[in-house]
Design an enzyme around this catalytic site. Structure first.
Site, PDB file in Angstrom:
ATOM      1  N   GLU A  53      -7.248  -4.160 -13.350  1.00 33.11           N
ATOM      2  CA  GLU A  53      -8.483  -3.592 -12.812  1.00 33.11           C
ATOM      3  C   GLU A  53      -9.493  -3.386 -13.936  1.00 33.11           C
ATOM      4  OE1 GLU A  53      -7.721   0.132 -10.793  1.00 33.11           O
ATOM      5  OE2 GLU A  53      -9.745   0.199  -9.950  1.00 33.11           O
ATOM      6  N   ASN A 200      -9.399  -1.706  -0.562  1.00 31.02           N
ATOM      7  CA  ASN A 200      -8.323  -1.044  -1.309  1.00 31.02           C
ATOM      8  C   ASN A 200      -8.325   0.447  -0.985  1.00 31.02           C
ATOM      9  OD1 ASN A 200      -6.456  -0.599  -3.765  1.00 31.02           O
ATOM     10  ND2 ASN A 200      -8.181   0.759  -4.202  1.00 31.02           N
ATOM     11  N   GLU A 201      -7.165   0.979  -0.722  1.00 32.61           N
ATOM     12  CA  GLU A 201      -7.033   2.422  -0.437  1.00 32.61           C
ATOM     13  C   GLU A 201      -8.206   2.895   0.411  1.00 32.61           C
ATOM     14  OE1 GLU A 201      -5.919   4.678  -3.963  1.00 32.61           O
ATOM     15  OE2 GLU A 201      -4.035   3.572  -4.080  1.00 32.61           O
ATOM     16  N   GLU A 332       0.490  -1.781  -5.557  1.00 26.22           N
ATOM     17  CA  GLU A 332       0.290  -0.811  -6.650  1.00 26.22           C
ATOM     18  C   GLU A 332       1.518   0.080  -6.691  1.00 26.22           C
ATOM     19  OE1 GLU A 332      -3.392   1.378  -7.075  1.00 26.22           O
ATOM     20  OE2 GLU A 332      -4.553  -0.302  -6.296  1.00 26.22           O
ATOM     21  N   GLN A 381      -0.484  -1.036 -14.494  1.00 28.60           N
ATOM     22  CA  GLN A 381      -1.268  -2.244 -14.519  1.00 28.60           C
ATOM     23  C   GLN A 381      -0.870  -3.076 -15.729  1.00 28.60           C
ATOM     24  OE1 GLN A 381      -5.511  -1.673 -13.961  1.00 28.60           O
ATOM     25  NE2 GLN A 381      -5.227  -0.149 -12.361  1.00 28.60           N
TER      26      GLN A 381
END
Ligand code: AHR
Length: 528
Positions: A53, A200-201, A332, A381
């Site tokens: 990210e 996302n989310e 994730e 990540q």
């Protein structure tokens, strides 16, 4: 009085004598049956995916330094990091976020770098985002490491039209204005877009939506994924996290067409409150076991979502449609600690220890169990952020214990999972208790059987006696990762303190395998 004198003498003598050494902890017994005769689903290589990210030095500094950097690079990409990731055979990289994705406008990241707009990265430290790393740089990075693309669309603050344009820009092989723009920016052929995330989310940083509202939005976005059939990516809905299930429920019930997978996010923290995070190093045994106990909750979460998926697939099935059509993508996951002292708290920089290596192995062993549904995961990540594979500091780079577990587990990519019967004791500390040994097995394409084992106990070795049903006679070799302390880790001064070593003490006789796992260790064996 006499007795007191005697006691005093004994006390004096024992103080003078050296203390007897504490007995070495005895191995605890684990039995394992590996059902080589009952092959399960193939473990998709994408289970070993990564997430990168625009966050702290996850990309800028960590992967991309620019062509003019004194750090050795190819076209701006760090040579050391590219080589390390290439060695891991990373199958897929999810980008550009995370929370960042829902503020990302793809047109900011194309064209001459000097002319790209500079924005604020509101989610991560409020720092300037130069957009120097955009669509072309992302695909070049993937080419350099040999990975597939997983692009997350901006649903939170973008539009369907913006998403359509981006998809056309990336995938069109026709003579359209957007394809011409791509060519003008240096890329003739369309890229292969393997996966496309719709937001996302979306329950949180991606727009604070309800499951019902997002389900409708998902259907709208999925309708406009306009590519040629052969170029169509897998379309992945933004799903639940931790204990929630309403997104999976709503999507499975209402959004059948065009839905290839639903994602699920679960970070391991000390908890129980989100704010309560451990330090990445310097923790005690309570921190060790608490993190491992919490990470094992992944198994129950996956089972819960699979049950919902199975329920709706059974309800909706007409005729012999494909089973397990919709994937559960854990895109994730990983450990989340307090930021390293002195670092920008918005950059999520943390060290990485043998605890993280054991945690990663325990998660792989869970993912393999559900290989028919869990066909993709991405650890958070890749570089410098959360449970990273690689840490950098200017020109310096190190591979973390988590990197090494990814390396050791490579033979599981595209192997056929084998069911196990595992009987292991418990490792207890304070109010926590966890199974001592975590395991999984698979048959690799070359016919060998690969066994992944983790000993969660930081004190006791584990004596594993395994039977391979479906018989096996041959040789066994393996690799071991362990450390001297619970927080053993690599530093820029000592980047090789924790690394795998050859493990030759496993014994295979007929179909019986016997192996002693050192405390706090990960072992991967190959039987051929
Ligand atoms: O990985 C860091 C952040 O964690 C991601 O941006 C977000 O999706 C999640 O909350």
């Amino acid at each position: 009085m006499k007795n007191l004198k005697l006691l005093g003498l004994v006390a004096l003598l024992s103080a003078a004598l050296p203390a007897a050494a504490a007995p070495a902890p005895q191995p605890a017994a684990t039995t394992l049956t590996i059902h080589a005769d009952r092959p399960g689903a193939v473990i998709n290589k994408d289970v070993y995916g990564q997430f990168s990210e625009h966050l702290g030095s996850g990309i800028y500094g960590g992967i991309y330094v620019g062509k003019d950097s004194p750090i050795p690079n190819t076209d701006g990409f760090r040579n050391d990091v590219i080589a390390a990731l290439k060695d891991l055979h990373v199958p897929v990289v999810r980008w550009p976020g995370g929370c960042f994705a829902d503020e990302y406008h793809w047109r900011d990241g194309i064209g001459p770098q000097a002319q790209r707009p500079v924005r604020v990265n509101h989610n991560w430290g409020g720092v300037p985002e130069t957009n120097a790393f955009g669509t072309h740089e992302y695909f070049e990075f993937l080419d350099l490491i040999g990975a597939d693309a997983y692009v997350s669309l901006n649903v939170g603050s973008g539009s369907v039209q913006e998403a359509m344009d981006w998809i056309e820009y990336m995938t069109s092989d026709q003579d359209t204005t957007l394809a011409r723009l791509r060519k003008a920016n240096g890329r003739d052929k369309p890229w292969k877009l393997a996966m496309l995330g719709v937001g996302n989310e979306t329950w949180g940083c991606g727009g604070s939506m309800t499951a019902a509202y997002y389900t409708d939005l998902f259907k709208q976005y999925a309708t406009f994924v306009r590519t040629k059939p052969e170029a169509r990516p897998q379309v992945i809905a933004s799903g639940d996290h931790d204990t929630t299930t309403d997104f999976t429920e709503s999507l499975m019930k209402n959004a059948r067409g065009g839905l290839d997978a639903i994602d699920f996010h679960y970070y391991t923290i000390l908890g129980p409150q989100w704010e309560n995070k451990d330090t990445a190093t310097g923790f005690g045994e309570a921190g060790w076991i608490n993190m491992l106990a919490n990470t094992l909750k992944m198994d129950g979460f996956i089972r819960q979502h699979i049950a919902i998926m199975d329920k709706y697939e059974a309800l909706h099935r007409q005729g012999p449609g494909p089973h397990k059509k919709v994937g559960l993508y854990i895109d994730e996951w990983g450990s989340w600690y307090q930021p390293e002292p002195g670092s920008n708290p918005g950059f999520l920089v943390q060290q990485n220890t043998i605890r993280d290596a054991v945690l990663a192995a325990a998660n792989f062993n869970i993912f393999h169990k559900y290989a028919d549904r869990v066909r993709m995961t991405a650890i958070a990540q890749t570089v410098n952020v959360l449970q990273a594979m690689i840490l950098t500091d200017g020109p310096k780079m190190l591979k973390t214990p988590t990197y090494w577990v990814y390396d050791m587990y490579q033979p599981f990519q595209e192997a056929t999972s084998l069911p196990l019967d595992l009987k292991t004791g418990t490792y207890k500390y304070g109010k926590w208790s966890v199974p001592q040994v975590s395991a999984s097995a698979a048959r690799a394409s070359d016919g060998s059987i690969v066994v992944g084992l983790a000993n969660l106990d930081p004190h006791r070795p584990a004596q594993v006696s395994a039977v391979i049903a479906g018989a096996h006679e041959g040789q066994v070799k393996g690799r071991l990762l362990t450390g001297d302390t619970m927080d053993a880790h690599n530093t820029f001064e000592n980047p090789d303190a924790v690394h795998p070593v050859a493990f030759d003490s496993a014994r295979l006789s007929g179909n019986s395998l016997s192996v002693t796992l050192p405390p706090k260790s990960v072992v991967v064996l190959s039987l051929r």
